[in-house]
Design a protein around this motif. Structure first.
Motif, PDB file in Angstrom:
ATOM      1  N   UNK A 115      91.542  79.979 146.323  1.00 47.62           N
ATOM      2  CA  UNK A 115      91.098  80.563 145.066  1.00 47.62           C
ATOM      3  C   UNK A 115      89.684  80.101 144.720  1.00 47.62           C
ATOM      4  N   UNK A 116      88.826  80.998 144.244  1.00 45.97           N
ATOM      5  CA  UNK A 116      87.468  80.612 143.844  1.00 45.97           C
ATOM      6  C   UNK A 116      87.487  79.494 142.799  1.00 45.97           C
ATOM      7  N   UNK A 117      86.622  78.509 143.000  1.00 46.53           N
ATOM      8  CA  UNK A 117      86.526  77.399 142.059  1.00 46.53           C
ATOM      9  C   UNK A 117      87.552  76.305 142.266  1.00 46.53           C
ATOM     10  N   UNK A 118      88.393  76.461 143.280  1.00 40.76           N
ATOM     11  CA  UNK A 118      89.449  75.474 143.531  1.00 40.76           C
ATOM     12  C   UNK A 118      89.164  74.726 144.825  1.00 40.76           C
ATOM     13  N   UNK A 119      88.772  73.466 144.704  1.00 45.23           N
ATOM     14  CA  UNK A 119      88.565  72.615 145.861  1.00 45.23           C
ATOM     15  C   UNK A 119      89.760  71.713 146.067  1.00 45.23           C
ATOM     16  N   UNK A 120      89.610  70.752 146.937  1.00 42.61           N
ATOM     17  CA  UNK A 120      90.708  69.852 147.278  1.00 42.61           C
ATOM     18  C   UNK A 120      91.230  69.083 146.067  1.00 42.61           C
ATOM     19  N   UNK A 122      90.960  69.769 142.784  1.00 41.81           N
ATOM     20  CA  UNK A 122      91.619  70.647 141.815  1.00 41.81           C
ATOM     21  C   UNK A 122      93.002  71.047 142.302  1.00 41.81           C
ATOM     22  N   UNK A 123      93.116  71.416 143.570  1.00 34.10           N
ATOM     23  CA  UNK A 123      94.418  71.789 144.135  1.00 34.10           C
ATOM     24  C   UNK A 123      95.387  70.612 144.069  1.00 34.10           C
ATOM     25  N   UNK A 124      94.901  69.423 144.398  1.00 37.55           N
ATOM     26  CA  UNK A 124      95.758  68.231 144.355  1.00 37.55           C
ATOM     27  C   UNK A 124      96.226  67.914 142.937  1.00 37.55           C
ATOM     28  N   UNK A 125      95.333  68.080 141.954  1.00 41.43           N
ATOM     29  CA  UNK A 125      95.722  67.825 140.558  1.00 41.43           C
ATOM     30  C   UNK A 125      96.841  68.774 140.146  1.00 41.43           C
ATOM     31  N   UNK A 126      96.645  70.062 140.384  1.00 41.34           N
ATOM     32  CA  UNK A 126      97.659  71.048 140.002  1.00 41.34           C
ATOM     33  C   UNK A 126      98.969  70.786 140.758  1.00 41.34           C
ATOM     34  N   UNK A 127      98.851  70.483 142.037  1.00 45.09           N
ATOM     35  CA  UNK A 127     100.042  70.206 142.832  1.00 45.09           C
ATOM     36  C   UNK A 127     100.802  68.982 142.352  1.00 45.09           C
ATOM     37  N   UNK A 128     100.063  67.924 142.033  1.00 41.13           N
ATOM     38  CA  UNK A 128     100.698  66.679 141.591  1.00 41.13           C
ATOM     39  C   UNK A 128     101.323  66.832 140.208  1.00 41.13           C
ATOM     40  N   UNK A 129     100.601  67.481 139.300  1.00 42.05           N
ATOM     41  CA  UNK A 129     101.065  67.581 137.910  1.00 42.05           C
ATOM     42  C   UNK A 129     102.211  68.577 137.767  1.00 42.05           C
ATOM     43  N   UNK A 130     102.080  69.740 138.381  1.00 46.40           N
ATOM     44  CA  UNK A 130     103.088  70.792 138.199  1.00 46.40           C
ATOM     45  C   UNK A 130     104.295  70.605 139.120  1.00 46.40           C
ATOM     46  N   UNK A 131     104.049  70.287 140.376  1.00 50.68           N
ATOM     47  CA  UNK A 131     105.137  70.256 141.357  1.00 50.68           C
ATOM     48  C   UNK A 131     105.442  68.855 141.891  1.00 50.68           C
ATOM     49  N   UNK A 132     104.770  67.844 141.360  1.00 50.92           N
ATOM     50  CA  UNK A 132     105.045  66.482 141.816  1.00 50.92           C
ATOM     51  C   UNK A 132     104.692  66.250 143.266  1.00 50.92           C
ATOM     52  N   UNK A 133     103.697  66.982 143.768  1.00 47.19           N
ATOM     53  CA  UNK A 133     103.268  66.803 145.157  1.00 47.19           C
ATOM     54  C   UNK A 133     102.795  65.360 145.355  1.00 47.19           C
ATOM     55  N   UNK A 134     103.139  64.798 146.490  1.00 46.10           N
ATOM     56  CA  UNK A 134     102.797  63.393 146.764  1.00 46.10           C
ATOM     57  C   UNK A 134     101.388  63.318 147.356  1.00 46.10           C
TER      58      UNK A 134
END
Length: 216
Positions: A115-120, A122-134
């Motif tokens: 997605x435009x404007x989404x780097x590593x 930003x993706x990690x923040x969304x993944x960690x906060x929303x889905x608890x990605x490790x």
């Protein structure tokens, strides 16, 4: 003090004293968090939170934002840092989200980074906060604090910091550890004039250790 001892002390203190640590960005769903994190790049969460209510009222869904022009989005975010670039990214991000992902924020981190404007980060923040990605998102606070405390050694880039932290922090703690380090850097271990005397993890801090030795 060994690196293992340092990590054990720091993690133990945070587990006991900050068992709950969350993002200070205000959001109601994955779409809103994604927008807020994009806006937060090189900008304070406080400023983002002042800006997003009107933005989300105007564009409550990806579909609504996808219909907006860059100029229309810019009008809502002009008080944010780099508003021109971010307005372009938000418009393009919303369109791709609708055309390729059915208006649903993908939980796959690689897909998110398309997605435009989404780097590593930003993706990690969304993944960690929303889905608890490790994963360990690394912003300026995490990068600075990790080096100062001594959790990282010779890390020159956010990715190097990320990999060292992920290697040494138990994976199930990574989502909350990200917030531990951000909040610590924001309120205690500040870039200028860190509050060392009020710091709970001072006993395990490499910078504090050096300072004490220099004072002897």
């Amino acid at each position: 003090m060994t690196l293992k001892e340092r990590y054990a002390g720091v993690i133990g203190w945070f587990e006991a004293n900050m068992p709950v640590a969350e993002s200070e960005l205000q959001y109601k769903d994955p779409y809103q968090l994604l927008v807020a994190v994009i806006l937060s790049a090189q900008c304070t969460d406080k400023r983002v939170n002042m800006t997003t209510p009107a933005l989300f009222e105007a564009y409550p869904t990806p579909e609504a934002m996808a219909q907006a022009t860059v100029e229309e989005i810019y009008a809502y975010i002009k008080s944010i840092s780099y508003p021109n670039n971010k307005a372009r990214n938000l418009a393009a991000m919303a369109r791709m989200l609708c055309t390729e992902f059915g208006g649903v924020v993908p939980s796959d981190l690689d897909a998110l980074q398309r997605l435009p404007g989404v780097g590593r980060k930003t993706a990690n923040v969304v993944g960690a906060v929303i889905w608890g990605k490790e994963v360990m998102p690394v912003d300026t606070h995490v990068f600075r604090v990790s080096a100062r405390i001594g959790l990282t050694r010779g890390a020159k880039t956010p990715l190097q910091t990320e990999l060292q932290l992920e290697k040494n922090i138990p994976s199930h703690l990574l989502p909350v550890a990200h917030h531990w380090l951000i909040l610590h850097g924001r309120y205690v271990c500040t870039a200028r004039a860190p509050k060392c005397d009020a710091c709970g993890i001072a006993p395990w801090c490499k910078s504090r250790e050096k300072q004490k030795m220099a004072d002897k």
